[in-house]
Design a protein around this motif. Structure first.
Motif, short mmCIF file in Angstrom:
data_model
loop_
_atom_site.label_atom_id
_atom_site.label_comp_id
_atom_site.label_asym_id
_atom_site.label_seq_id
_atom_site.Cartn_x
_atom_site.Cartn_y
_atom_site.Cartn_z
N GLU A 12 0.83 -1.20 0.00
CA GLU A 12 0.00 0.00 0.00
C GLU A 12 0.87 1.25 0.00
OE1 GLU A 12 -3.44 0.36 2.52
OE2 GLU A 12 -3.58 -1.80 2.71
N SER A 13 1.98 1.19 -0.71
CA SER A 13 2.84 2.37 -0.85
C SER A 13 3.54 2.28 -2.20
CB SER A 13 3.86 2.45 0.29
OG SER A 13 4.72 1.34 0.23
N ASP A 14 4.22 3.33 -2.59
CA ASP A 14 4.86 3.38 -3.89
C ASP A 14 6.24 2.74 -3.84
OD1 ASP A 14 2.63 4.77 -4.77
OD2 ASP A 14 3.54 6.71 -4.37
N ILE A 15 6.62 2.09 -4.94
CA ILE A 15 7.94 1.49 -5.09
C ILE A 15 8.50 1.99 -6.42
CG2 ILE A 15 9.26 -0.64 -5.29
CD1 ILE A 15 6.94 -2.06 -3.84
N PHE A 16 9.66 2.65 -6.37
CA PHE A 16 10.27 3.23 -7.56
C PHE A 16 11.70 2.73 -7.71
CE2 PHE A 16 7.33 6.52 -5.99
CZ PHE A 16 6.51 6.65 -7.10
N ASP A 17 12.12 2.53 -8.96
CA ASP A 17 13.52 2.30 -9.29
C ASP A 17 13.81 3.11 -10.55
OD1 ASP A 17 16.04 1.29 -10.14
OD2 ASP A 17 15.69 -0.46 -8.90
N PHE A 18 14.57 4.20 -10.40
CA PHE A 18 14.82 5.13 -11.50
C PHE A 18 16.29 5.14 -11.88
CE2 PHE A 18 11.21 7.37 -9.33
CZ PHE A 18 10.29 7.23 -10.36
N ALA A 19 16.53 5.40 -13.16
CA ALA A 19 17.87 5.72 -13.63
C ALA A 19 17.78 7.09 -14.29
CB ALA A 19 18.36 4.69 -14.63
N SER A 20 18.71 7.97 -13.99
CA SER A 20 18.77 9.26 -14.67
C SER A 20 20.09 9.32 -15.41
CB SER A 20 18.62 10.42 -13.68
OG SER A 20 19.61 10.36 -12.70
N GLY A 21 20.06 9.80 -16.64
CA GLY A 21 21.26 9.78 -17.46
C GLY A 21 21.40 8.42 -18.12
N ALA A 22 22.63 8.07 -18.47
CA ALA A 22 22.87 6.79 -19.13
C ALA A 22 22.82 5.66 -18.10
CB ALA A 22 24.23 6.81 -19.81
N GLY A 23 22.20 4.59 -18.46
CA GLY A 23 22.14 3.42 -17.59
C GLY A 23 20.74 2.84 -17.54
N ASN A 24 20.66 1.61 -17.11
CA ASN A 24 19.38 0.91 -17.03
C ASN A 24 18.74 1.11 -15.66
OD1 ASN A 24 19.77 -0.21 -19.60
ND2 ASN A 24 20.97 -1.88 -18.75
N ALA A 25 17.43 1.17 -15.65
CA ALA A 25 16.71 1.14 -14.38
C ALA A 25 16.77 -0.28 -13.83
CB ALA A 25 15.25 1.56 -14.59
N GLY A 26 16.65 -0.42 -12.54
CA GLY A 26 16.72 -1.74 -11.92
C GLY A 26 15.40 -2.48 -12.02
N ASP A 27 15.42 -3.73 -11.61
CA ASP A 27 14.24 -4.57 -11.58
C ASP A 27 13.57 -4.46 -10.22
OD1 ASP A 27 14.82 -5.53 -14.16
OD2 ASP A 27 16.12 -7.09 -13.33
N ILE A 28 12.26 -4.70 -10.19
CA ILE A 28 11.48 -4.67 -8.95
C ILE A 28 10.81 -6.03 -8.81
CG2 ILE A 28 9.55 -3.63 -7.72
CD1 ILE A 28 10.16 -1.02 -9.28
N PHE A 29 11.04 -6.69 -7.68
CA PHE A 29 10.46 -8.00 -7.39
C PHE A 29 9.55 -7.88 -6.17
CE2 PHE A 29 14.64 -8.62 -9.24
CZ PHE A 29 14.41 -9.57 -10.23
N VAL A 30 8.31 -8.34 -6.30
CA VAL A 30 7.38 -8.42 -5.17
C VAL A 30 6.96 -9.88 -5.07
CG1 VAL A 30 5.19 -7.65 -4.22
CG2 VAL A 30 6.57 -6.05 -5.55
N LYS A 31 7.20 -10.50 -3.90
CA LYS A 31 6.98 -11.94 -3.76
C LYS A 31 6.27 -12.25 -2.44
CE LYS A 31 11.48 -12.86 -5.87
NZ LYS A 31 12.79 -13.49 -5.67
N ALA A 32 5.38 -13.22 -2.49
CA ALA A 32 4.76 -13.75 -1.27
C ALA A 32 4.26 -15.16 -1.58
CB ALA A 32 3.60 -12.87 -0.81
N PRO A 33 4.25 -16.05 -0.59
CA PRO A 33 3.79 -17.41 -0.85
C PRO A 33 2.27 -17.49 -1.06
CG PRO A 33 4.36 -17.15 1.45
CD PRO A 33 4.76 -15.89 0.77
N GLY A 34 1.52 -16.57 -0.48
CA GLY A 34 0.07 -16.57 -0.60
C GLY A 34 -0.40 -15.43 -1.49
N LEU A 35 -1.39 -14.69 -1.04
CA LEU A 35 -1.95 -13.57 -1.77
C LEU A 35 -0.99 -12.38 -1.78
CD1 LEU A 35 -4.33 -11.96 -3.09
CD2 LEU A 35 -5.03 -11.38 -0.76
N VAL A 36 -0.77 -11.79 -2.95
CA VAL A 36 -0.09 -10.50 -3.08
C VAL A 36 -1.17 -9.49 -3.44
CG1 VAL A 36 1.61 -9.14 -4.33
CG2 VAL A 36 2.07 -11.54 -3.85
N ASN A 37 -1.38 -8.51 -2.57
CA ASN A 37 -2.41 -7.49 -2.77
C ASN A 37 -1.73 -6.14 -2.99
OD1 ASN A 37 -4.78 -6.07 -2.84
ND2 ASN A 37 -5.18 -6.22 -0.66
N VAL A 38 -1.86 -5.59 -4.20
CA VAL A 38 -1.32 -4.27 -4.53
C VAL A 38 -2.51 -3.33 -4.59
CG1 VAL A 38 0.02 -2.91 -6.17
CG2 VAL A 38 0.54 -5.34 -5.84
#
Length: 108
Positions: A12-38
């Motif tokens: 229930e909050s924001d998750i950001f991964d930014f790149a500014s300038g040259a370069g790749n933005a990172g990956d974002i992983f959200v994991k849970a064994p049961g329900l994942v509620n976004v």
């Protein structure tokens, strides 16, 4: 750039991964064994500079089941403003995936 990993069932909050300038933005992983509620959240992997070259990262959400919904605003987004490719958005569940009143986009 670095990656973000969240292990938990309720986002229930924001998750950001930014790149500014040259370069790749990172990956974002959200994991849970049961329900994942976004809910009422923004999850974004983005290259911000129109002059930079880089790719957006992947957003990967994995769980027993996934619910993505909003009361006001929920968005999953990968983008790049310069040269490069937007990232991927992957939802993987052994059970149901429910999406309501939300935006999921991958834009270059």
């Amino acid at each position: 750039k670095g990656n973000v990993e969240v292990i938990g069932s309720k986002i229930e909050s924001d998750i950001f991964d930014f790149a500014s300038g040259a370069g790749n933005a990172g990956d974002i992983f959200v994991k849970a064994p049961g329900l994942v509620n976004v809910f009422d959240s923004e999850i974004t992997s983005e290259v911000l500079s129109p002059d930079g070259a880089g790719n957006g990262g992947t957003i990967f959400i994995s769980g027993g089941s996934i619910s993505i919904n909003q009361s006001s605003f929920t968005r999953l987004e990968t983008t790049t403003q310069g040269a490069g490719n937007a990232g991927n958005i992957v939802l993987e569940a052994s059970g149901n995936i429910a999406i309501a009143r939300s935006t999921i986009s991958s834009d270059t």
